[in-house]
Design a protein around this motif. Structure first.
Motif, PDB file in Angstrom:
ATOM      1  N   GLN A   1       0.543  -3.681  -5.336  1.00  0.00           N
ATOM      2  CA  GLN A   1      -0.217  -3.073  -4.166  1.00  0.00           C
ATOM      3  C   GLN A   1      -0.021  -1.828  -3.632  1.00  0.00           C
ATOM      4  OE1 GLN A   1      -2.036  -6.820  -1.735  1.00  0.00           O
ATOM      5  NE2 GLN A   1       0.218  -7.205  -1.994  1.00  0.00           N
ATOM      6  N   GLY A   2       1.346  -1.547  -3.678  1.00  0.00           N
ATOM      7  CA  GLY A   2       1.948  -0.174  -2.993  1.00  0.00           C
ATOM      8  C   GLY A   2       1.780  -0.355  -1.756  1.00  0.00           C
ATOM      9  N   HIS A   3       2.013  -1.088  -0.861  1.00  0.00           N
ATOM     10  CA  HIS A   3       1.926  -1.491   0.549  1.00  0.00           C
ATOM     11  C   HIS A   3       3.031  -0.597   1.315  1.00  0.00           C
ATOM     12  CE1 HIS A   3      -1.866  -4.118   0.593  1.00  0.00           C
ATOM     13  NE2 HIS A   3      -1.944  -3.048   0.347  1.00  0.00           N
TER      14      HIS A   3
ATOM     15  N   ALA B   1       5.067   3.028  -5.219  1.00  0.00           N
ATOM     16  CA  ALA B   1       4.480   2.017  -6.395  1.00  0.00           C
ATOM     17  C   ALA B   1       2.768   2.413  -6.386  1.00  0.00           C
ATOM     18  CB  ALA B   1       4.811   0.720  -6.009  1.00  0.00           C
ATOM     19  N   GLY B   2       2.447   2.151  -7.645  1.00  0.00           N
ATOM     20  CA  GLY B   2       1.008   2.089  -7.817  1.00  0.00           C
ATOM     21  C   GLY B   2       0.614   0.960  -8.880  1.00  0.00           C
TER      22      GLY B   2
ATOM     23  N   PRO C   1       6.377  -7.996  -4.850  1.00  0.00           N
ATOM     24  CA  PRO C   1       4.853  -8.556  -4.826  1.00  0.00           C
ATOM     25  C   PRO C   1       4.990 -10.049  -4.314  1.00  0.00           C
ATOM     26  CG  PRO C   1       5.533  -8.148  -7.109  1.00  0.00           C
ATOM     27  CD  PRO C   1       6.830  -7.628  -6.200  1.00  0.00           C
ATOM     28  N   PRO C   2       3.823 -10.631  -4.004  1.00  0.00           N
ATOM     29  CA  PRO C   2       3.856 -12.103  -3.785  1.00  0.00           C
ATOM     30  C   PRO C   2       3.897 -13.136  -4.996  1.00  0.00           C
ATOM     31  CG  PRO C   2       1.700 -10.992  -3.251  1.00  0.00           C
ATOM     32  CD  PRO C   2       2.472 -10.051  -3.818  1.00  0.00           C
TER      33      PRO C   2
ATOM     34  N   ASN D   1      -8.579 -12.450  -3.289  1.00  0.00           N
ATOM     35  CA  ASN D   1      -8.276 -11.068  -2.537  1.00  0.00           C
ATOM     36  C   ASN D   1      -6.801 -11.133  -3.088  1.00  0.00           C
ATOM     37  OD1 ASN D   1      -7.363  -9.118  -1.123  1.00  0.00           O
ATOM     38  ND2 ASN D   1      -8.668  -9.760   0.764  1.00  0.00           N
ATOM     39  N   GLN D   2      -6.572  -9.899  -3.732  1.00  0.00           N
ATOM     40  CA  GLN D   2      -4.873  -9.969  -4.221  1.00  0.00           C
ATOM     41  C   GLN D   2      -3.952  -9.776  -2.934  1.00  0.00           C
ATOM     42  OE1 GLN D   2      -7.120  -7.606  -4.176  1.00  0.00           O
ATOM     43  NE2 GLN D   2      -6.590  -5.453  -4.305  1.00  0.00           N
ATOM     44  N   LYS D   3      -4.638  -9.373  -2.142  1.00  0.00           N
ATOM     45  CA  LYS D   3      -3.833  -9.423  -0.836  1.00  0.00           C
ATOM     46  C   LYS D   3      -3.198 -10.394  -0.477  1.00  0.00           C
ATOM     47  CE  LYS D   3      -1.472  -7.520   2.989  1.00  0.00           C
ATOM     48  NZ  LYS D   3      -0.477  -8.283   2.870  1.00  0.00           N
TER      49      LYS D   3
END
Ligand SMILES: Nc1ncnc2c1ncn2[C@@H]1O[C@H](COP(=O)(O)OP(=O)(O)OP(=O)(O)O)[C@@H](O)[C@H]1O
Ligand SMILES: Nc1ncnc2c1ncn2[C@@H]1O[C@H](COP(=O)(O)OP(=O)(O)OP(=O)(O)O)[C@@H](O)[C@H]1O
Ligand SMILES: [Mg+2]
Ligand SMILES: [Mg+2]
Lengths: 255, 255
Positions: free
Chosen positions: A42-44, A86-87, A126-127, B9-11
């Protein structure tokens, strides 16, 4: 050589990215040399600090596929904080066959080349308990678990601890549970304090004294590409992350 | 034959599970025959309705690996709501090689056998655009996207829509974007209303008029194993999900 800390929890939206950015930034503000590694497709952590998400020629994808780490590190506004962004290409490295242990050491091997350059390396994950998170667990010295005081978030703790134990037996015997950080804490609600008490009972001595209150400024800061301390230093969110970081540093000294 | 709706929603932590449970329950309360399929290895739609997470002999893992769907369906407290639960074994079915299209039709083929028994099938998905979510997109007629009015949640919408378009071209031409549901809505904050306006501008006519307010009762309900309507019918959360469900049904009638 750097102490490597992974921020992980497979439950979504618990504050992994918010903690990664603001813990790394607070350590840097306290004049430690810090690298933030974004391991989430997600690259947040990347966008939250104002960076573009890289393609597969740069960032974490390149790091895990053999490009030397030193070539991938980017400077941030803070002199003592660098980042490997990250991407979405990173998702191509998630393998379902997790019994293939050889895939779990890519991050550890990559970071070994640059560990000398930092005091701390913080990894956002990531989750999910997939290949990225297992790579981070294999490379790390310590795991910090952000957790909101909510029922569904508590449900996943058992599986997270099972994964920690499995990694300790298999690929990283020195990985420790650094602690559980209560996030978006609204302990004044019954649910909040009930969950907080339950977690403190189940993990005695492992819940940080500092908790992070729900604070809208924390949700606003990523839209400005800044850690909270640079967006609104006086806010409750910024102060809480600085207190937490100081508490964490004190614990390290006393160990 | 049932209309199949995927909640995705991937978030992480945007309200996918909360929406899956309470949308499915509201449809059932309005006397439609509904099946809720939990496709997240976290199994939170499962625990949120008070069920144990199954092993690989039952639930969604068995569904995707060939056990007839009819043998896997469980009754809930609500006569018109049934569930196929999920457990962590489901994570073993996540493949990184997403170009292998044959893996994307497992859910569609499995649900074809029981579609006649329901008016609506609602699918809860994990926080990723991996094999489970792509199976759900391939099987579904419509996608509903829960979204809190937060910056990081908005960031992922572009990739989610790209995935929708890719699935429409590849494995499911009839998949439509049903709409975006604003969740944990605190529009009275500047961030909340700024993000809500941005989303309404980017997706004209696609943001449901009903939004779900932040309401602690929604976070409490899963710890009692009940949908909000059975936990606290008068709460703002329960009322909002009933309003949303009625708005959605009206939209279906007018299409
Ligand atoms: N203490 C807080 N107060 C208010 N908002 C917060 C707080 N911590 C995080 N947030 C907001 O909540 C949302 C979820 O946080 P964040 O994205 O950091 O979680 P995450 O665990 O990294 O999510 P994901 O599972 O998708 O990676 C974000 O919009 C973030 O800005
Ligand atoms: N409107 C709301 N008001 C208050 N709390 C809410 C609301 N909607 C969801 N929650 C709570 O916020 C948390 C995240 O919601 P939920 O688990 O439904 O999100 P999710 O998208 O399914 O997460 P994941 O990405 O982990 O699957 C949960 O603890 C839930 O109880
Ligand atoms: Mg994150
Ligand atoms: Mg969920």
């Amino acid at each position: 050589t750097a102490r490597i800390v992974v921020i992980a929890n497979q439950k979504g939206g618990v504050g992994k990215t918010t903690t990664s950015i603001n813990f790394a930034a607070s350590l840097a503000i306290l004049e430690h040399m810090v690298l933030l590694v974004d391991l989430d497709p997600q690259g947040h952590s990347t966008t939250g600090l104002g960076f573009e998400k890289p393609n597969d020629q740069a960032g974490a994808y390149a790091l895990l596929t053999g490009t030397p780490a030193e070539a991938l590190v980017l400077n941030t506004e803070i002199a003592t904080l660098q980042i490997i962004p990250a991407g979405k290409d990173l998702a191509r490295l998630e393998f379902s066959d997790l019994t293939d242990e050889s895939q779990l050491y890519n991050l550890k091997n990559a970071l070994n080349q640059i560990k000398e350059n930092y005091d701390y390396i913080v990894i956002d994950s990531p989750p999910a308990l997939g290949t990225m998170t297992l790579n981070a667990f294999t490379a790390a010295d310590e795991l910090i678990v952000p957790m909101p005081c909510e029922f569904l978030a508590m449900d996943g703790l058992v599986e997270l601890v099972d994964t920690l134990n499995a990694v300790q037996k298999q690929s990283n015997p020195s990985l420790q549970l650094g602690g559980i950080l209560l996030t978006m804490a609204e302990e004044r609600t019954n649910l909040g304090s009930a969950v907080a008490n339950e977690v403190r009972k189940s993990f005695p001595g492992k819940v940080f004294k500092t908790s992070i209150p729900r604070n809208i400024r924390l949700a606003e800061a990523p839209s400005h590409g800044k850690p909270i301390a640079f967006y609104d230093l006086k806010s409750k969110g910024a102060q809480a992350y600085i207190y937490f970081t100081k508490e964490w540093l004190r614990r390290k000294k006393n160990e």
